[in-house]
Design an enzyme around this catalytic site. Structure first.
Site, mmCIF file in Angstrom:
data_model
loop_
_atom_site.group_PDB
_atom_site.id
_atom_site.type_symbol
_atom_site.label_atom_id
_atom_site.label_comp_id
_atom_site.label_asym_id
_atom_site.label_seq_id
_atom_site.Cartn_x
_atom_site.Cartn_y
_atom_site.Cartn_z
ATOM 1 N N GLY A 4 -16.395 -4.855 18.294
ATOM 2 C CA GLY A 4 -15.098 -5.213 18.814
ATOM 3 C C GLY A 4 -14.423 -4.233 19.672
ATOM 4 N N CYS A 7 -2.633 -2.517 8.856
ATOM 5 C CA CYS A 7 -3.132 -1.759 7.783
ATOM 6 C C CYS A 7 -4.065 -0.693 8.102
ATOM 7 C CB CYS A 7 -3.840 -2.958 6.958
ATOM 8 S SG CYS A 7 -2.727 -4.349 6.326
ATOM 9 N N ARG A 67 0.241 -5.833 16.054
ATOM 10 C CA ARG A 67 0.772 -4.552 15.484
ATOM 11 C C ARG A 67 -0.543 -3.745 15.764
ATOM 12 N NH1 ARG A 67 3.506 -5.133 9.913
ATOM 13 N NH2 ARG A 67 2.707 -7.027 9.913
ATOM 14 N N THR A 123 0.973 -1.220 0.103
ATOM 15 C CA THR A 123 -0.015 0.124 0.005
ATOM 16 C C THR A 123 1.089 1.272 -0.029
ATOM 17 O OG1 THR A 123 -1.489 -1.070 1.222
ATOM 18 C CG2 THR A 123 -1.775 1.247 1.094
HETATM 19 C C1 UGA Z 1 -7.122 -5.527 6.164
HETATM 20 C C2 UGA Z 1 -8.375 -5.585 4.847
HETATM 21 O O1 UGA Z 1 -9.241 -6.259 5.218
HETATM 22 C C3 UGA Z 1 -7.753 -6.186 3.817
HETATM 23 O O2 UGA Z 1 -8.299 -6.111 2.666
HETATM 24 C C4 UGA Z 1 -6.381 -5.406 3.180
HETATM 25 O O3 UGA Z 1 -5.529 -6.070 2.265
HETATM 26 C C5 UGA Z 1 -5.387 -5.536 4.407
HETATM 27 O O4 UGA Z 1 -6.086 -4.600 5.595
HETATM 28 C C6 UGA Z 1 -4.011 -4.495 4.019
HETATM 29 O O5 UGA Z 1 -4.122 -3.348 3.661
HETATM 30 O O6 UGA Z 1 -2.930 -5.288 3.970
HETATM 31 P P1 UGA Z 1 -6.191 -7.103 7.774
HETATM 32 O O7 UGA Z 1 -5.706 -5.718 8.760
HETATM 33 O O8 UGA Z 1 -5.454 -8.311 7.858
HETATM 34 O O9 UGA Z 1 -6.698 -6.787 6.466
HETATM 35 O O10 UGA Z 1 -7.573 -7.504 8.891
HETATM 36 P P2 UGA Z 1 -9.086 -7.440 9.071
HETATM 37 O O11 UGA Z 1 -9.637 -8.706 9.010
HETATM 38 O O12 UGA Z 1 -9.547 -6.472 7.947
HETATM 39 O O13 UGA Z 1 -9.289 -6.842 10.290
HETATM 40 C C7 UGA Z 1 -8.738 -5.517 10.691
HETATM 41 C C8 UGA Z 1 -9.153 -5.166 12.204
HETATM 42 O O14 UGA Z 1 -10.597 -5.021 12.015
HETATM 43 C C9 UGA Z 1 -8.867 -6.283 13.193
HETATM 44 O O15 UGA Z 1 -8.798 -5.985 14.481
HETATM 45 C C10 UGA Z 1 -10.332 -6.836 13.394
HETATM 46 O O16 UGA Z 1 -10.600 -7.498 14.694
HETATM 47 C C11 UGA Z 1 -11.310 -5.915 13.274
HETATM 48 N N1 UGA Z 1 -12.752 -6.140 12.843
HETATM 49 C C12 UGA Z 1 -12.884 -6.451 11.654
HETATM 50 C C13 UGA Z 1 -13.802 -5.609 13.730
HETATM 51 O O17 UGA Z 1 -13.440 -5.126 14.886
HETATM 52 N N2 UGA Z 1 -15.026 -5.973 13.250
HETATM 53 C C14 UGA Z 1 -15.163 -6.299 11.903
HETATM 54 O O18 UGA Z 1 -16.298 -6.703 11.555
HETATM 55 C C15 UGA Z 1 -14.156 -6.629 11.148
#
Ligand code: UGA
Length: 460
Positions: free
Chosen positions: A282, A289, A357, A147
């Site tokens: 949450g 990210c 992180r 990114t």
């Molecule tokens: C995120 C994006 O979802 C990916 O599409 C993107 O490629 C990635 O960043 C990146 O830029 O590399 P990621 O950080 O691995 O992916 O994790 P997510 O599954 O998106 O979760 C991010 C945070 O949001 C976590 O702390 C998770 O617990 C929280 N979350 C997610 C919630 O609190 N509620 C939700 O409904 C979904």
């Protein structure tokens, strides 16, 4: 609608043409950087039939990979790496320059960490661009996977030009990744869409060839210019981060009004204009990210004289959620944390990763210990990482050991192990039965039966 159909038709025709290529004219791909993005991308591209050389300056990492040891925790990745190494489509080297020289197409997948003032630090990307320029022995397509701030494609072009031999030709492409840690393999092999930003017909054709195995399965390939592709990544991540911050604010509202956030999220998500995804409340989003990309987009817009209020407040709202969890814990213990023992279940920023992180557990540990509480922590994967930052809290072997003597258990990460743990056993080990569930995953019927006092997020 018509536009989309026309695009798909054009793409399938282009794919058909590209598919007619003989095997030996397939481009050789190199990936620079074997972090989770580079490793998953390289392995995924090998899996769909390309020849991929993954390279990294970190000799230790490459040594491990050459001995079939995967340096990150990512479900499903290890067998896929092995399968493609065995099929001789995937190899690893610490000789980045040689990988660059051998390749027709180079994916840059090195880190863009947040610098001290919240901007994306481009030093690794710039260094790779310089190395590519110095080893430009034939026409190459250079693709950013990391990114990167809008405008990076142009900067990379300039850096490569400065270092490239006289008359060398190359294309720069933006191809942002949308991989989620923990499900990155699935996200790579079955993406909702692939985004490609190009500035030449030649680059467009090569990208269509690379992604042919995907477009053949009718996965949309959005081809646009470089600045738009770079912006799509920020727009997507910022939107998702905003969605989470939004539902967390609704959860806080529910705590005051007695409404139920799960039912609200379900009903709101059933509106097809909104979708049910990323509406789980949450303890505040974390990871490498969302926090970084939201901060970077704020800075990018401020640097060009824009004050994007909505985007600027996402991180403030998210920090408030983290603080709110600490308040809830304090409230459950009648306002006093001093001398209390708290069992922290989950340290990773989400389940199925060892990544800590920007995890909310960091805020929670810091604030609770400052207020005099003693922490007993357990996480199935992330303890070693947390131990490096907080060596002085107590790390336990399972949730039951963590709960031993605890005045309160707080569930921070939504690991399956916590959904399935024996609440009888947890309760029997505790000093008093109080549980704060920041993910709303624990069986409340059981908690009631076992006389727990429990606090959920946005629901009674
Ligand atoms: C995120 C994006 O979802 C990916 O599409 C993107 O490629 C990635 O960043 C990146 O830029 O590399 P990621 O950080 O691995 O992916 O994790 P997510 O599954 O998106 O979760 C991010 C945070 O949001 C976590 O702390 C998770 O617990 C929280 N979350 C997610 C919630 O609190 N509620 C939700 O409904 C979904």
């Amino acid at each position: 609608m018509l536009k989309k159909q026309t695009l798909i038709l054009l793409l399938s025709l282009a794919c058909y043409a590209a598919n007619a290529q003989p095997e030996n004219s397939k481009p050789i791909l190199a990936v620079v950087g074997t972090g989770y993005v580079g490793l998953v991308t390289g392995t995924g591209l090998a899996h769909v039939g390309h020849h991929v050389i993954c390279s990294d300056i970190d000799k230790d990492k490459i040594d491990k990979l050459n001995h079939s040891i995967i340096p990150i925790y990512e479900p499903g990745l290890a067998p896929l790496v092995q399968e493609n190494v065995d099929a001789q489509r995937l190899s690893f080297t610490d000789n980045v320059a040689q990988a660059i020289e051998q390749a027709d197409v180079i994916f840059i997948a090195v880190g863009t960490p947040m610098d001290d003032d919240g901007r994306a630090d481009m030093k690794y990307i710039n260094a790779v661009a310089q190395t590519i320029g110095q080893h430009l022995n034939k026409h190459k397509v250079i693709i950013t996977k990391s990114t990167v701030p809008i405008g990076t494609g142009k900067n990379i072009y300039n850096i490569i030009s400065q270092h490239a031999p006289e008359g060398a030709t190359f294309d720069v492409v933006s191809n942002p990744e949308f991989l989620r840690e923990g499900v990155a393999v699935k996200d790579f092999l079955h993406p909702d869409r692939i985004v490609v930003g190009v500035s030449s017909e030649r680059a467009r054709n090569i990208m269509q060839t690379i992604y042919l195995p995907f477009t053949q399965q009718n996965i949309p390939l959005v081809i646009t210019n470089i600045e738009t592709a770079e912006s799509i990544k920020y727009a997507s991540n910022t939107f998702l981060a905003m969605k989470i911050a939004y539902i967390n604010e609704i959860a806080r509202l529910c705590d005051k009004t007695g409404a139920d956030v799960s039912t609200i999220a379900r009903a709101v998500g059933l509106d097809s204009r909104i979708s049910p995804q990323f509406l789980r409340p949450g303890p505040g989003f974390g990871g490498s990210c969302f926090p970084k990309d939201v901060a970077a987009l704020s800075h990018i817009s401020k640097d060009i004289g824009l004050d994007l209020h909505l985007i600027n407040t996402i991180l403030i709202s998210n920090q408030k959620q983290k603080d709110y969890i600490v308040d809830q814990i304090e409230h459950a213990l009648n306002g006093s944390l001093s001398g209390k023992t708290i069992a922290l279940l989950g340290l990773a920023f989400k389940a199925n990763t060892d990544d800590i992180r920007e995890t909310s557990a960091l805020t929670i540990i810091k604030k609770l210990t400052e207020k005099g509480a003693h922490i007993r922590a357990y996480d199935p994967q992330a303890m070693a990482n947390m131990q490096a930052l907080f060596p002085d809290i107590t790390y336990c072997n399972d949730p039951y050991e963590a709960a031993t003597g605890a005045d309160l258990v707080v569930v921070v990460t939504e690991w399956d192990e916590f959904k399935q743990m024996s609440l009888e056993e947890v309760g029997s080990r505790m000093n008093q039965r109080i549980l704060v569930d920041t993910r709303n995953i624990i069986d409340t019927t059981k908690l009631t039966q076992l006389n727990f006092k429990y606090i959920l997020l946005g629901k009674k």
